[in-house]
Motif scaffolding. Structure first.
Motif, PDB file in Angstrom:
ATOM      1  N   THR A 117      -4.787  11.439  11.766  1.00  0.00           N
ATOM      2  CA  THR A 117      -4.892  10.684  10.507  1.00  0.00           C
ATOM      3  C   THR A 117      -5.920  11.336   9.595  1.00  0.00           C
ATOM      4  OG1 THR A 117      -4.367   8.662  11.717  1.00  0.00           O
ATOM      5  CG2 THR A 117      -5.277   8.382   9.521  1.00  0.00           C
ATOM      6  N   SER A 144      -2.535   9.183   6.774  1.00  0.00           N
ATOM      7  CA  SER A 144      -1.643   8.312   7.552  1.00  0.00           C
ATOM      8  C   SER A 144      -0.191   8.391   7.090  1.00  0.00           C
ATOM      9  CB  SER A 144      -2.139   6.864   7.481  1.00  0.00           C
ATOM     10  OG  SER A 144      -2.228   6.467   6.134  1.00  0.00           O
ATOM     11  N   ASP A 145       0.035   8.764   5.836  1.00  0.00           N
ATOM     12  CA  ASP A 145       1.422   8.807   5.343  1.00  0.00           C
ATOM     13  C   ASP A 145       2.193  10.017   5.847  1.00  0.00           C
ATOM     14  OD1 ASP A 145      -0.341  10.385   3.846  1.00  0.00           O
ATOM     15  OD2 ASP A 145       1.033  10.420   2.133  1.00  0.00           O
ATOM     16  N   ASN A 172      -1.694  -0.022  13.316  1.00  0.00           N
ATOM     17  CA  ASN A 172      -2.099  -0.883  12.195  1.00  0.00           C
ATOM     18  C   ASN A 172      -3.499  -0.534  11.712  1.00  0.00           C
ATOM     19  OD1 ASN A 172       0.315  -2.200  12.301  1.00  0.00           O
ATOM     20  ND2 ASN A 172      -0.430  -3.919  13.540  1.00  0.00           N
ATOM     21  N   GLY A 229      -3.360   2.570   9.768  1.00  0.00           N
ATOM     22  CA  GLY A 229      -2.381   2.549   8.667  1.00  0.00           C
ATOM     23  C   GLY A 229      -1.227   3.506   8.864  1.00  0.00           C
ATOM     24  N   LYS A 285       2.585   4.355  10.124  1.00  0.00           N
ATOM     25  CA  LYS A 285       3.862   3.696  10.385  1.00  0.00           C
ATOM     26  C   LYS A 285       4.219   3.876  11.863  1.00  0.00           C
ATOM     27  CE  LYS A 285       8.729   3.787   9.247  1.00  0.00           C
ATOM     28  NZ  LYS A 285       9.841   4.582   8.725  1.00  0.00           N
TER      29      LYS A 285
END
Lengths: 334, 78
Positions: A58, A63-64, A89, A92, A94
């Motif tokens: 991350t 996180s994306d 979670n 962050g 998915k």
């Protein structure tokens, strides 16, 4: 360079931010520039290693650019999925769940394993009883390679343990390894569908002692924590804010129907002790230098060093990629 | 018996029997691993009718060809 005197805090990361930044920089270099992948998928189990891998990733990618995948099956502890979800979670990231039980049924994973168990413990009933494979603790001081036992806990709570003959041992291991290999297949499905890399989660001990399944959890494009000792993994976990419930959880194999710690199945000693002993062995400290720090005798240290050497040597096959240097054309071409 | 055991170890480890001396420490030297030990246990049972109990799994009984021979003879005499 002179070696530091051997001490209990020799593995403590003083410059932890620099270490993490170094791993992140290399991750970006490897995944983006060398492999030209857009991000990473990680199999998350609610264990400390996959959690720290996700936490580092991350920081490296954001996180994306990550997908966390939970891969439970019939024998998995429900706690694994809950903790993995909590982790995703928190950072962050998915996450999705891919249950691999159907695939394992299709491969005959459970049937083949249970058949081998029942051939040594005929009263074993896989529907009601739990099984695991163990190495008795005394093997660590025996100067012999470990021999595995199957342990069955019957539904009335009684336990029976029997030494596994070669055929049954190999069949149980081969059948159980379907689990890690199914997970690897699913990770690569998602990685390819997203043009991501698979971020593997083994730590230094798993890599060096061969505590992974070839083309199973050993299948990955990069292994960001593959050079970190377990106590360092915990140190980074605390530093990066991995949930306490994960940090406090005893590392398990989460592979057999009965609960089993990694120490019981494979390592035969606590991680903090193993980290120091491995470091001592790997860096050529003598048993006489290591023994007083570890409150052991030089003979005990020496036996463990021999065990390490044996483990590393006998698991070389697992770390070796397919050999293709068969230069049959050399000398035959004009 | 000694040569049978030596040949078994050599065959299963793809080694020349000549490198396995009577006192070569087969585990320390990395000649044998867990699989080797399990195979040896099977071999002693099928060839010499000797069953290795859990308590017999000691370096003193399995560490070298001469120790294995002594172990087999002890078990057969018991």
């Amino acid at each position: 360079m002179t070696k530091k005197p051997f001490s209990k805090d020799i593995l403590h990361l003083e410059n932890i931010d620099e270490v993490i930044d170094g791993i992140c920089e290399k991750l970006r270099e490897d995944v983006y520039k060398r492999f030209r992948r857009y991000g990473g998928v990680i199999g998350i189990s609610g264990g400390i290693d996959s959690s720290v891998t996700l936490a580092i990733a991350t920081k490296a990618f954001g996180s994306d650019k990550l997908l966390g995948i939970m891969l439970p099956e019939t024998d998995s502890s429900p706690e694994s999925e809950e903790l993995a979800r909590e982790l995703a979670n928190k950072f962050g990231v998915k996450s999705i769940v891919e249950n691999i039980s159907g695939a394992l049924e299709g491969f005959g994973c459970y049937r083949r394993r249970d058949e081998a168990v029942a051939s040594v413990i005929p009263e074993y009933n896989p529907v009601t009883d739990k099984m695991k494979v163990v190495i008795p603790e005394e093997f660590v001081n025996k100067n012999l390679p470990p021999v595995h036992y199957v342990s069955v806990t019957f539904k009335d709570g009684t336990e029976k343990k029997v030494r596994l003959p070669m055929k049954e041992y190999l069949q149980i291991v081969a059948a159980s390894n379907f689990k890690q290999r199914c997970r690897a297949n699913m990770l690569y499905y998602h990685a390819e569908a997203l043009n991501y890399a698979v971020l593997g989660t083994p730590n230094k001990h798993e890599v060096q002692q061969g505590f992974f399944v070839k083309y199973g959890d050993g299948a990955a494009d990069v292994m960001p924590i593959g050079n970190l000792f377990k106590t360092q993994v915990y140190q980074i976990a605390r530093h990066l804010g991995v949930p306490e419930a994960i940090i406090n959880r005893t590392p398990t194999t989460d592979t057999y129907s009965a609960e089993q710690t990694q120490e019981e199945f494979f390592y035969q000693m606590p991680f903090d002790k193993m980290d120091l002993l491995w470091y001592g062995w790997e860096n050529d400290y003598s048993p006489e230098e290591v023994a007083p720090v570890m409150e052991m005798t030089p003979d005990e240290v020496s036996k463990i060093f021999k065990n390490f050497a044996r483990k590393q040597k006998t698991t070389d096959y697992l770390r070796t990629p397919p050999l293709h240097d068969y230069n049959i054309m050399e000398g035959s071409l004009v | 018996m000694k040569d049978q055991i030596r040949n078994f170890i050599a065959e299963t480890t793809f080694n020349d029997p000549s490198i396995i001396k009577d006192d070569t420490l087969i585990f320390d030297e990395g000649i044998f691993d867990s699989m080797g030990l399990l195979g040896l246990i099977n071999f002693l049972e099928s060839e010499f009718n000797v069953v290795a109990e859990d308590s017999d799994l000691q370096e003193e009984n399995f560490g070298s060809v001469e120790r294995i021979v002594a172990f087999v003879l002890r078990k057969q005499a018991a």
